[in-house]
Design a protein around this motif. Structure first.
Motif, PDB file in Angstrom:
ATOM      1  N   LEU A  22      10.274   0.233  13.921  1.00 49.87           N
ATOM      2  CA  LEU A  22      11.050  -0.540  12.933  1.00 49.87           C
ATOM      3  C   LEU A  22      12.407   0.081  12.613  1.00 49.87           C
ATOM      4  CD1 LEU A  22       8.151  -1.493  10.483  1.00 49.87           C
ATOM      5  CD2 LEU A  22       9.330  -3.031  12.063  1.00 49.87           C
ATOM      6  N   GLY A  23      12.713   1.201  13.273  1.00 50.92           N
ATOM      7  CA  GLY A  23      14.005   1.845  13.029  1.00 50.92           C
ATOM      8  C   GLY A  23      14.091   2.523  11.676  1.00 50.92           C
ATOM      9  N   ARG A  24      12.929   2.933  11.160  1.00 53.34           N
ATOM     10  CA  ARG A  24      12.877   3.634   9.880  1.00 53.34           C
ATOM     11  C   ARG A  24      12.982   5.143  10.133  1.00 53.34           C
ATOM     12  NH1 ARG A  24      14.030   2.021   6.021  1.00 53.34           N
ATOM     13  NH2 ARG A  24      12.713   3.425   4.808  1.00 53.34           N
ATOM     14  N   PRO A  25      13.324   5.941   9.095  1.00 52.41           N
ATOM     15  CA  PRO A  25      13.284   7.403   9.276  1.00 52.41           C
ATOM     16  C   PRO A  25      11.858   7.812   9.667  1.00 52.41           C
ATOM     17  CG  PRO A  25      14.325   6.821   7.176  1.00 52.41           C
ATOM     18  CD  PRO A  25      13.743   5.553   7.734  1.00 52.41           C
ATOM     19  N   VAL A  26      11.730   8.568  10.758  1.00 58.98           N
ATOM     20  CA  VAL A  26      10.392   8.918  11.253  1.00 58.98           C
ATOM     21  C   VAL A  26       9.920  10.223  10.611  1.00 58.98           C
ATOM     22  CG1 VAL A  26       8.997   9.359  13.317  1.00 58.98           C
ATOM     23  CG2 VAL A  26      10.905   7.736  13.420  1.00 58.98           C
ATOM     24  N   ASP A  27       9.191  10.082   9.498  1.00 61.13           N
ATOM     25  CA  ASP A  27       8.670  11.290   8.838  1.00 61.13           C
ATOM     26  C   ASP A  27       7.149  11.256   8.721  1.00 61.13           C
ATOM     27  OD1 ASP A  27       8.260   9.396   6.909  1.00 61.13           O
ATOM     28  OD2 ASP A  27       9.581  10.282   5.396  1.00 61.13           O
ATOM     29  N   GLY A  28       6.538  10.152   9.152  1.00 61.16           N
ATOM     30  CA  GLY A  28       5.074  10.071   9.123  1.00 61.16           C
ATOM     31  C   GLY A  28       4.501   9.941   7.732  1.00 61.16           C
ATOM     32  N   LYS A  29       5.362   9.624   6.747  1.00 59.65           N
ATOM     33  CA  LYS A  29       4.869   9.447   5.371  1.00 59.65           C
ATOM     34  C   LYS A  29       5.257   8.058   4.879  1.00 59.65           C
ATOM     35  CE  LYS A  29       5.376  14.315   4.011  1.00 59.65           C
ATOM     36  NZ  LYS A  29       6.577  14.827   4.682  1.00 59.65           N
ATOM     37  N   GLN A  30       4.308   7.370   4.278  1.00 51.35           N
ATOM     38  CA  GLN A  30       4.573   6.029   3.764  1.00 51.35           C
ATOM     39  C   GLN A  30       5.525   6.091   2.566  1.00 51.35           C
ATOM     40  OE1 GLN A  30       4.370   3.000   4.622  1.00 51.35           O
ATOM     41  NE2 GLN A  30       2.836   1.806   3.543  1.00 51.35           N
ATOM     42  N   SER A  31       6.532   5.216   2.572  1.00 49.27           N
ATOM     43  CA  SER A  31       7.429   5.093   1.420  1.00 49.27           C
ATOM     44  C   SER A  31       7.469   3.621   1.039  1.00 49.27           C
ATOM     45  CB  SER A  31       8.839   5.563   1.795  1.00 49.27           C
ATOM     46  OG  SER A  31       9.418   4.658   2.739  1.00 49.27           O
ATOM     47  N   ALA A  32       8.032   3.319  -0.111  1.00 45.91           N
ATOM     48  CA  ALA A  32       8.119   1.920  -0.553  1.00 45.91           C
ATOM     49  C   ALA A  32       8.936   1.110   0.451  1.00 45.91           C
ATOM     50  CB  ALA A  32       8.755   1.853  -1.934  1.00 45.91           C
ATOM     51  N   THR A  35       0.818  -1.216   0.000  1.00 46.68           N
ATOM     52  CA  THR A  35       0.000   0.000   0.000  1.00 46.68           C
ATOM     53  C   THR A  35       0.858   1.276   0.000  1.00 46.68           C
ATOM     54  OG1 THR A  35      -1.839   1.166   1.045  1.00 46.68           O
ATOM     55  CG2 THR A  35      -0.254   0.132   2.525  1.00 46.68           C
ATOM     56  N   THR A  36       0.361   2.298  -0.682  1.00 50.40           N
ATOM     57  CA  THR A  36       1.060   3.595  -0.684  1.00 50.40           C
ATOM     58  C   THR A  36       0.437   4.514   0.365  1.00 50.40           C
ATOM     59  OG1 THR A  36      -0.459   4.342  -2.402  1.00 50.40           O
ATOM     60  CG2 THR A  36       1.663   3.466  -3.131  1.00 50.40           C
ATOM     61  N   GLN A  37      -0.613   3.995   1.031  1.00 50.82           N
ATOM     62  CA  GLN A  37      -1.327   4.819   2.013  1.00 50.82           C
ATOM     63  C   GLN A  37      -0.545   4.984   3.307  1.00 50.82           C
ATOM     64  OE1 GLN A  37      -5.227   2.739   2.081  1.00 50.82           O
ATOM     65  NE2 GLN A  37      -6.055   4.792   2.246  1.00 50.82           N
ATOM     66  N   ALA A  40       0.176   0.857   8.218  1.00 52.12           N
ATOM     67  CA  ALA A  40       0.439   1.090   9.649  1.00 52.12           C
ATOM     68  C   ALA A  40      -0.870   1.347  10.394  1.00 52.12           C
ATOM     69  CB  ALA A  40       1.397   2.269   9.819  1.00 52.12           C
ATOM     70  N   GLY A  41      -1.656   0.291  10.539  1.00 51.36           N
ATOM     71  CA  GLY A  41      -2.970   0.392  11.183  1.00 51.36           C
ATOM     72  C   GLY A  41      -2.954  -0.031  12.647  1.00 51.36           C
ATOM     73  N   PRO A  42      -4.140  -0.049  13.283  1.00 54.61           N
ATOM     74  CA  PRO A  42      -4.241  -0.324  14.718  1.00 54.61           C
ATOM     75  C   PRO A  42      -3.780  -1.723  15.138  1.00 54.61           C
ATOM     76  CG  PRO A  42      -6.424  -0.109  13.713  1.00 54.61           C
ATOM     77  CD  PRO A  42      -5.440   0.345  12.697  1.00 54.61           C
ATOM     78  N   VAL A  43      -3.994  -2.723  14.302  1.00 55.14           N
ATOM     79  CA  VAL A  43      -3.592  -4.084  14.688  1.00 55.14           C
ATOM     80  C   VAL A  43      -2.064  -4.193  14.723  1.00 55.14           C
ATOM     81  CG1 VAL A  43      -3.703  -6.542  14.095  1.00 55.14           C
ATOM     82  CG2 VAL A  43      -5.733  -5.103  13.818  1.00 55.14           C
ATOM     83  N   THR A  44      -1.426  -3.674  13.676  1.00 58.05           N
ATOM     84  CA  THR A  44       0.041  -3.709  13.602  1.00 58.05           C
ATOM     85  C   THR A  44       0.649  -2.928  14.758  1.00 58.05           C
ATOM     86  OG1 THR A  44      -0.045  -3.966  11.210  1.00 58.05           O
ATOM     87  CG2 THR A  44       2.036  -3.177  12.142  1.00 58.05           C
ATOM     88  N   TRP A  45       0.147  -1.706  14.994  1.00 57.33           N
ATOM     89  CA  TRP A  45       0.690  -0.927  16.099  1.00 57.33           C
ATOM     90  C   TRP A  45       0.388  -1.591  17.451  1.00 57.33           C
ATOM     91  CZ3 TRP A  45       4.330   1.536  18.008  1.00 57.33           C
ATOM     92  CH2 TRP A  45       4.225   2.149  19.268  1.00 57.33           C
ATOM     93  N   GLY A  46      -0.787  -2.221  17.574  1.00 56.06           N
ATOM     94  CA  GLY A  46      -1.151  -2.912  18.817  1.00 56.06           C
ATOM     95  C   GLY A  46      -0.128  -3.983  19.179  1.00 56.06           C
ATOM     96  N   GLN A  57       1.577   5.669  11.506  1.00 58.10           N
ATOM     97  CA  GLN A  57       2.774   5.682  10.666  1.00 58.10           C
ATOM     98  C   GLN A  57       4.053   6.022  11.443  1.00 58.10           C
ATOM     99  OE1 GLN A  57       2.332   4.874   7.313  1.00 58.10           O
ATOM    100  NE2 GLN A  57       4.544   4.764   7.045  1.00 58.10           N
ATOM    101  N   LYS A  58       4.038   7.144  12.165  1.00 61.96           N
ATOM    102  CA  LYS A  58       5.253   7.579  12.879  1.00 61.96           C
ATOM    103  C   LYS A  58       5.685   6.572  13.935  1.00 61.96           C
ATOM    104  CE  LYS A  58       5.578  12.588  12.393  1.00 61.96           C
ATOM    105  NZ  LYS A  58       5.472  13.899  13.044  1.00 61.96           N
TER     106      LYS A  58
END
Length: 231
Positions: free
Chosen positions: A50-60, A36-38, A82-88, A43-44
């Protein structure tokens, strides 16, 4: 209690068979394009976990990392959102980690019983203690989902069966130690964080279930307390 009581325990073995299959299908090449590109509502927080750059925007690259996490833990749909189940799941992992080696800090699990297996449903953690001394754990566990909750209270191990196979579903439940009706500690071959949970049993990794088997015996106390998130 016998036949019907065990039914709840046995049902969950089925998820053990179904989940890996779903994972296998989810990882099929046909699904490869469905990242998904959503940007998700968490997201943040997910990026940070996951140790990704925290910019709050989805990237590939974000999507790829989120999908890998979802696939590993049987979170569906595994499209990298990055929905509620994953963050949960991630939030629970953070809380479990924070416990460190002091799982009974709040003193909820009885320390006057000698050897006892404790299960904290809120944090999805279990450990074995002897009085106030921590013997093993804490380890992550997978308890009953909504409608099949692992029952709370003080119980005792009343039946142990090392290669239990459910007569109802013909599903293996290795290292089964039953403590309440059909509810037992036993090993499963899926992630401890695989949602939504078991049919009442306390699922463990093979390593932890083997250790529980060696440390507990018939008649030992088991104390279950708290409430699993989402139940």
């Amino acid at each position: 209690m016998g036949h019907i009581g065990r039914r709840g325990a046995v049902a969950l073995g089925i998820t053990g068979l179904v989940a890996p299959l779903t994972l296998a299908l989810g990882a099929a090449p046909a699904q490869a394009a469905s990242c998904t590109t959503q940007t998700g509502p968490y997201q943040k927080k997910v990026e940070k976990f996951l140790g990704r750059p925290v910019d709050g925007k989805q990237s590939a690259a974000d999507c790829k990392a989120i999908r890998a996490f979802q696939t590993k833990h049987g979170i569906t749909p595994n499209i990298g959102y990055a929905g509620p189940v994953t963050w949960g799941v991630m939030d629970l992992m953070n809380k479990q980690k924070a416990v460190g080696k002091n799982p009974n800090k709040a003193g909820k699990c009885p320390v006057n019983k000698g050897r006892i297996a404790c299960v904290n449903l809120t944090l999805q953690l279990s450990w074995i203690q002897d009085g106030k001394k921590l013997v093993y754990g804490p380890v992550p566990v997978r308890t009953g989902r909504n409608g099949y909750e692992t029952r709370t209270g003080l119980k005792k191990v009343y039946w142990r069966h090392i290669d239990h196979v459910s007569s109802l579903y013909d599903v293996p439940m290795p290292y089964s130690q039953f403590f309440d009706g059909g509810q037992a500690f036993h090993s499963v071959g899926i992630s401890m964080w695989n949602p939504p949970g078991s049919h009442g049993c306390v699922n463990m990794t093979t390593k932890d279930a083997k250790k529980y088997w060696s440390l507990l015996k018939k008649g030992d106390d088991v104390f279950v307390y708290g409430r699993k998130p989402g139940t």
